[in-house]
Design an enzyme around this catalytic site. Structure first.
Site, PDB file in Angstrom:
ATOM      1  N   HIS A 107      -4.531  -3.399  -7.134  1.00 50.49           N
ATOM      2  CA  HIS A 107      -5.480  -2.764  -6.213  1.00 50.49           C
ATOM      3  C   HIS A 107      -5.804  -1.325  -6.598  1.00 50.49           C
ATOM      4  O   HIS A 107      -4.970  -0.595  -7.120  1.00 50.49           O
ATOM      5  CB  HIS A 107      -5.040  -2.898  -4.756  1.00 50.49           C
ATOM      6  CG  HIS A 107      -3.748  -2.233  -4.362  1.00 50.49           C
ATOM      7  ND1 HIS A 107      -3.693  -0.930  -3.915  1.00 50.49           N
ATOM      8  CD2 HIS A 107      -2.478  -2.691  -4.324  1.00 50.49           C
ATOM      9  CE1 HIS A 107      -2.440  -0.624  -3.597  1.00 50.49           C
ATOM     10  NE2 HIS A 107      -1.679  -1.667  -3.845  1.00 50.49           N
ATOM     11  N   ASP A 133      -7.007   1.128  -4.493  1.00 51.48           N
ATOM     12  CA  ASP A 133      -6.817   2.183  -3.501  1.00 51.48           C
ATOM     13  C   ASP A 133      -5.369   2.635  -3.421  1.00 51.48           C
ATOM     14  O   ASP A 133      -4.453   1.940  -3.858  1.00 51.48           O
ATOM     15  CB  ASP A 133      -7.275   1.703  -2.112  1.00 51.48           C
ATOM     16  CG  ASP A 133      -6.430   0.552  -1.569  1.00 51.48           C
ATOM     17  OD1 ASP A 133      -6.099  -0.363  -2.348  1.00 51.48           O
ATOM     18  OD2 ASP A 133      -6.099   0.567  -0.371  1.00 51.48           O
ATOM     19  N   ASP A 159       1.480   3.146  -6.754  1.00 49.94           N
ATOM     20  CA  ASP A 159       1.042   2.015  -5.926  1.00 49.94           C
ATOM     21  C   ASP A 159      -0.455   2.136  -5.735  1.00 49.94           C
ATOM     22  O   ASP A 159      -0.911   2.917  -4.905  1.00 49.94           O
ATOM     23  CB  ASP A 159       1.787   2.059  -4.596  1.00 49.94           C
ATOM     24  CG  ASP A 159       1.398   0.949  -3.654  1.00 49.94           C
ATOM     25  OD1 ASP A 159       0.677   0.031  -4.079  1.00 49.94           O
ATOM     26  OD2 ASP A 159       1.800   1.014  -2.482  1.00 49.94           O
ATOM     27  N   GLU A 186      -6.531  -2.537  -0.357  1.00 47.46           N
ATOM     28  CA  GLU A 186      -5.330  -3.328  -0.087  1.00 47.46           C
ATOM     29  C   GLU A 186      -4.477  -2.650   0.972  1.00 47.46           C
ATOM     30  O   GLU A 186      -3.887  -3.303   1.831  1.00 47.46           O
ATOM     31  CB  GLU A 186      -4.518  -3.514  -1.379  1.00 47.46           C
ATOM     32  CG  GLU A 186      -3.381  -4.522  -1.270  1.00 47.46           C
ATOM     33  CD  GLU A 186      -2.046  -3.927  -0.842  1.00 47.46           C
ATOM     34  OE1 GLU A 186      -1.105  -4.693  -0.617  1.00 47.46           O
ATOM     35  OE2 GLU A 186      -1.943  -2.693  -0.704  1.00 47.46           O
ATOM     36  N   GLU A 187      -4.405  -1.325   0.921  1.00 48.26           N
ATOM     37  CA  GLU A 187      -3.494  -0.584   1.813  1.00 48.26           C
ATOM     38  C   GLU A 187      -3.929  -0.635   3.274  1.00 48.26           C
ATOM     39  O   GLU A 187      -3.151  -0.313   4.163  1.00 48.26           O
ATOM     40  CB  GLU A 187      -3.369   0.876   1.358  1.00 48.26           C
ATOM     41  CG  GLU A 187      -2.793   1.042  -0.052  1.00 48.26           C
ATOM     42  CD  GLU A 187      -1.319   0.677  -0.134  1.00 48.26           C
ATOM     43  OE1 GLU A 187      -0.731   0.301   0.892  1.00 48.26           O
ATOM     44  OE2 GLU A 187      -0.780   0.776  -1.246  1.00 48.26           O
ATOM     45  N   ASP A 221       2.063  -5.508  -8.213  1.00 53.13           N
ATOM     46  CA  ASP A 221       2.067  -4.534  -7.117  1.00 53.13           C
ATOM     47  C   ASP A 221       3.463  -4.407  -6.513  1.00 53.13           C
ATOM     48  O   ASP A 221       3.625  -4.025  -5.361  1.00 53.13           O
ATOM     49  CB  ASP A 221       1.046  -4.993  -6.046  1.00 53.13           C
ATOM     50  CG  ASP A 221       0.750  -3.932  -5.012  1.00 53.13           C
ATOM     51  OD1 ASP A 221       1.037  -2.755  -5.262  1.00 53.13           O
ATOM     52  OD2 ASP A 221       0.230  -4.294  -3.937  1.00 53.13           O
ATOM     53  N   HIS A 268       4.009   5.375  -0.960  1.00 51.50           N
ATOM     54  CA  HIS A 268       3.394   5.949   0.241  1.00 51.50           C
ATOM     55  C   HIS A 268       4.032   7.282   0.628  1.00 51.50           C
ATOM     56  O   HIS A 268       3.972   7.688   1.782  1.00 51.50           O
ATOM     57  CB  HIS A 268       3.455   4.974   1.445  1.00 51.50           C
ATOM     58  CG  HIS A 268       2.770   3.669   1.181  1.00 51.50           C
ATOM     59  ND1 HIS A 268       2.459   2.771   2.173  1.00 51.50           N
ATOM     60  CD2 HIS A 268       2.319   3.107   0.034  1.00 51.50           C
ATOM     61  CE1 HIS A 268       1.853   1.713   1.645  1.00 51.50           C
ATOM     62  NE2 HIS A 268       1.770   1.891   0.341  1.00 51.50           N
TER      63      HIS A 268
HETATM   64 ZN   LIG Z   1       0.392  -1.690  -3.406  1.00 50.90          ZN
END
Ligand SMILES: [Zn+2]
Length: 403
Positions: free
Chosen positions: A74, A76, A136, A170-171, A193, A375
């Site tokens: 992904h 984003d 990520d 995705e997030e 991922d 994150h």
């Molecule tokens: Zn991810």
């Protein structure tokens, strides 16, 4: 791979909740365009970016009727920590001590990050301390791009037909919604991922989002005696009444949780946003019932207040869909072993694009990337493990070509 990764993390692709349209932010299109150009430069024809922010490309096989295998990452990054102005740092030959980052007083202490303690000698990539790194999932993007470049440069290596997709948002749980599976053409796929070296995941949480809205009665505080009903105080009581042993910080393994992620309000109106997670659908229903009961007990005790609870499904555990296609997970385990790594089978305490894609009929387990502490401003990745992720994809192509 490092050059690619450092280039990708500098593009701000943070997604945004409550945005309308796909992608939720324009930076994702910037990275998408960059990847389309790079795919063309590598020699992959027909790479494209659609209006929703999906990058797709096809790497052809030379055999007559090959299976088509999907590789997905992904574009984003998480909206939960600052994502603009990422200035990545490479700490060569990590010595095992605390890594002090220049901004934000951020420290990576191996005493509290056991995965880092195990990476002595590795080259560690971090942010400068006040933003996400974006590992990520830009490690996943870089791993796929590197594997594809390697396969194009080495036509003698066996490969099936490879369908590539880089997905937006995705997030915020929307990454797989608008991928055109018929056009994608894959019979199964892999998201890149995951995290720790060797991870191979075929189970995710089942996930609900809940929004609790409370209406109070607002009056000038000087005339409020006996009249004011504070929605904000009621909301705070609802959050405080949720069981502390059902929180992400107090649960592990296969235990689920109820997690308040945002609260806003005034005496007149307040809103609590929560995510509910479990591997088991009936236990997920119990979390939902507990939240509803708790909110009603507190708010209904004040007849002048009003309560509304909205619950929306985010994704479901992919286990049942993958159990029906066991060869997909087996091929990944074989590829990881071929790279000299022992597969680590762990359930994901989260979701991936694969949760949604598996439910839509494309079996899609998840592979490791070498990135950690997602994150957060402490996000980091081992370059050696990132390279192993790319190499595993080349092995995976070989495994599928031999089937
Ligand atoms: Zn991810």
């Amino acid at each position: 791979m490092l050059e690619r990764f450092l280039r990708y993390v500098r593009v701000d692709t943070q997604s945004r909740r409550d945005a309308t349209g796909s992608p939720s932010t324009p930076g994702q299109l910037d990275l998408g365009r960059l990847l389309v150009d790079e795919l063309a430069a590598i020699g992959v024809s027909g790479a494209g970016l659609d209006e929703h922010g999906y990058v797709t490309a096809l790497l052809l096989a030379d055999t007559p009727e090959p299976p088509t295998i999907g590789l997905i990452a992904h574009l984003d990054t998480s909206p939960d920590a600052p994502g603009a102005g990422v200035a990545p740092l490479v700490h060569r030959a990590y010595g095992g001590g605390v890594i002090e980052l220049p901004a934000g007083g951020t420290r990576l202490d191996p005493a509290s990050i056991p995965e880092l303690a195990a990476k002595v000698g590795h080259d560690i990539v971090t942010s400068s301390g006040d933003t996400l790194l974006g590992a990520d999932d830009k490690v996943g993007v870089a791993a796929i791009m590197t594997a594809v470049a390697h396969l194009v440069a080495h036509p003698e290596l066996p490969r099936p037909q490879l369908a590539i997709a880089f997905t937006p948002d995705e997030e915020i749980g929307a990454g797989a919604d608008l991928l055109d599976l018929a056009a994608f053409g894959a019979s199964c796929a892999y998201t890149v991922d995951g995290s720790e070296l060797g991870e191979l995941q075929d189970e995710t949480f089942s996930a609900l989002e809940a929004i609790v809205r409370i209406k109070g009665v607002d009056v000038h505080p000087g005339f409020a005696t006996g009249k004011l009903v504070s929605a904000l105080r009621l909301a705070a009581r609802v959050v405080a009444a949720l069981p502390v042993d059902r929180a992400p910080e107090t649960t592990a393994g296969r235990e689920g949780f109820i997690h308040p992620i945002a609260m806003s309000g005034t005496p007149a109106a307040a809103e609590i946003r929560l995510i509910l997670r479990d591997f088991d659908d009936s236990r997920l229903d119990e979390h939902r019932a507990l939240l509803e009961r708790t909110a009603h007990e507190i708010v209904d005790a004040e007849p002048r207040a009003a309560l509304e609870i909205e619950v929306r499904e985010q994704y479901r555990n992919m286990r049942t869909h993958l159990a029906a296609a066991p060869g997909v997970v087996e091929a990944a385990a074989e590829a990881i072993r071929a790279e000299g790594i022992e597969p680590v089978r762990t359930p994901i305490r989260g979701g991936t694009d694969g949760s949604r894609l598996s439910a839509r009929g494309l079996p899609t387990p998840n592979l490791f990337t070498g990135g950690h502490e997602y994150h957060s401003v402490r996000e980091w990745a081992s370059l050696q493990d990132m390279a192993a992720a790319a190499a595993t994809l080349v092995r995976l192509a070989g495994v599928w070509a031999a089937r």
